[in-house]
Write an enzyme that holds these catalytic residues in place. Structure first.
Site, mmCIF file in Angstrom:
data_model
loop_
_atom_site.group_PDB
_atom_site.id
_atom_site.type_symbol
_atom_site.label_atom_id
_atom_site.label_comp_id
_atom_site.label_asym_id
_atom_site.label_seq_id
_atom_site.Cartn_x
_atom_site.Cartn_y
_atom_site.Cartn_z
ATOM 1 N N HIS A 163 39.220 32.435 54.488
ATOM 2 C CA HIS A 163 40.036 33.633 54.704
ATOM 3 C C HIS A 163 41.343 33.279 55.416
ATOM 4 O O HIS A 163 42.343 34.004 55.314
ATOM 5 C CB HIS A 163 39.239 34.640 55.535
ATOM 6 C CG HIS A 163 39.638 36.067 55.336
ATOM 7 N ND1 HIS A 163 40.935 36.450 55.056
ATOM 8 C CD2 HIS A 163 38.916 37.215 55.388
ATOM 9 C CE1 HIS A 163 40.987 37.773 54.952
ATOM 10 N NE2 HIS A 163 39.775 38.255 55.138
ATOM 11 N N ASP A 373 40.769 36.429 33.214
ATOM 12 C CA ASP A 373 40.282 36.131 31.864
ATOM 13 C C ASP A 373 40.475 34.638 31.605
ATOM 14 O O ASP A 373 41.598 34.165 31.475
ATOM 15 C CB ASP A 373 41.056 36.969 30.841
ATOM 16 C CG ASP A 373 40.615 36.711 29.407
ATOM 17 O OD1 ASP A 373 39.728 35.868 29.192
ATOM 18 O OD2 ASP A 373 41.183 37.340 28.495
#
Length: 441
Positions: A163, A373
């Site tokens: 993070h 994708d």
């Protein structure tokens, strides 16, 4: 309430390999922002994306993604380095060019075993790579990608990022870029921007950032469960209209759902009426800075809004009242950050630091993971995997807002670490509150 019912399975992992950038990368030390260095940003993102088999049966998704990782690290070259601690506790990144860790794995089963990622199934833990808890921050790989193949040809892509180097939107930006390179693009469609100095304060002595202490974990006195709950889009829109007629101002879907969940969870947990409860939620601040942060900035650019109320007042009040408390929390955060420097007020939790009294909402609907994708269509499912210890999450106060299976269906709430009886009570309270509005039709 959707009953979790996933199947146990075993993942065979091959030896991890290092994947270096495909071209030489700059050797330098780059700074993280003051927001990146916050204690609250010392956690790890473990994101799992599940895909059907590629249409091209000759395609090797492991090879494709490994090569794409090498290419994308040319543009995200700091992520091929290592974190370093500075004397004053802040962090920096040494751009070593060492690369990312890549893991190939396989499961002797079909992708159907991942039909319900909402379950607290320990088997899911095998789908990402976990550093030991005592790993020094200097030894963390900034990117770990695990590609797991299933017998049907489906794959699961687990991506791990600290993070400290990115927020949720930044992590999704990296995953999207990785997917673009896998599809054969020459470079990412969105140029990554490091420039962490954009978030540093003009006056370091004036810096006071929102942080909160660790939350006490719940006592493990009974079995804890996890479940999902879908609120359909028509219900949300109708409730929004009802509330807006009451207050004569716009209310977002997030505000309505957050207020609904806050009240229902508080009531289901039967928290003493004399105590306070707090709702925490992150807000993207990229557009609030002056000037706004540029598109492509992938560092931490979030602030945490805090809405607090007395239990009795929250439960006796209306949904609109809870919404207005949430609106004020958002407005306060925007006011603090709508300047060219990062300055907020110091913060302390006045809720006895009990996990039941604190709910952190994490909204994943628009981060961008669902648009990734790799060449065989978007993901069937996306999940944030929490580390389990003894079969239970290490952090028990998060509730995720996710798009329903078909995004047009509404919002899916993912609740974890609540006793089954409490989950049942939560469902009853939620349905009663929703019925109160829908019955007016």
């Amino acid at each position: 309430m959707e009953k979790a019912g996933s199947t146990d399975f075993h993942v065979k992992k091959f030896d991890p390999v290092m994947v270096a950038p495909s071209l030489p990368s700059p050797k330098a030390t780059v700074q993280l922002s003051v927001v990146d260095s916050l204690t609250i940003c010392r956690g790890i993102f473990n994101t799992l994306l599940v895909f059907n088999a590629p249409d091209n049966i000759s395609a090797d998704p492991v090879k494709i993604i490994r090569e794409a990782l090498s290419k994308v690290l040319v543009y995200y070259f700091p992520l091929a380095g290592r974190l370093r601690s500075k004397e004053i506790g802040e962090l920096e990144v040494e751009c070593t060019g060492d690369g990312a860790l890549f893991v190939e794995a396989m499961v002797e089963d079909t992708i159907s075993v991942l039909r319900d990622l909402d379950d607290l199934n320990p088997s899911f833990q095998q789908l990402v790579f976990w550093h030991p808890l005592d790993t020094a921050i200097e030894d963390l790989h900034l990117v770990i990608v695990q590609v797991t193949r299933f017998t049907c040809g489906g794959i699961a892509v687990g991506v791990t990022l600290p993070h400290s180097v990115c927020d949720g939107r930044g992590a999704a930006q990296f995953v999207t870029a990785l997917a673009e390179m896998a599809r054969g693009e020459v470079k990412p469609s969105l140029e990554p921007i490091w420039n962490r100095e954009l978030l540093n304060p003009e006056d370091p002595l004036h810096l006071q950032l929102n942080q909160f202490d660790s939350i006490c974990p719940p006592p493990m006195l009974e079995e804890l469960g996890q479940a999902s709950f879908v609120i359909n889009v028509d219900t949300i829109e109708y409730m929004k209209q009802c509330v807006m007629e009451e207050c004569n101002e716009f209310c977002s879907s997030f505000e309505v759902v957050a207020a609904l969940v806050w009240i229902a969870r508080t009531k289901a947990l039967q928290i003493p009426h004399t105590e306070n409860v707090k709702l925490l939620f992150a807000m993207d601040l990229r557009k609030l800075f002056n000037p706004p942060l540029p598109n492509g900035y992938y560092g931490n650019a979030i602030g945490t809004a805090y809405a607090m109320d007395n239990v009795q007042d929250l439960l006796n009040g209306s949904l609109l009242r809870a919404i207005m408390i949430i609106k004020k929390a958002k407005a306060d955060l925007k006011d603090n950050y709508s300047r060219s420097r990062v300055v907020t007020n110091p913060y302390s939790l006045d809720v006895n630091k009990k996990s039941d009294n604190i709910l952190a909402l994490s909204d994943w609907r628009r981060l961008g993971f669902y648009e990734a994708d790799f060449g065989w269509g978007g993901p069937l499912n996306v999940s944030s995997l929490q580390r389990l210890e003894n079969g239970l999450p290490m952090f028990s106060t998060f509730l995720y807002l996710l798009p329903a299976k078909n995004k047009s269906d509404g919002i899916k709430l993912l609740l974890s670490c609540m006793p089954p009886t409490t989950l049942k009570s939560f469902k009853i309270v939620m349905e009663a509150m929703i019925e109160k509005y829908v019955s007016k039709v």
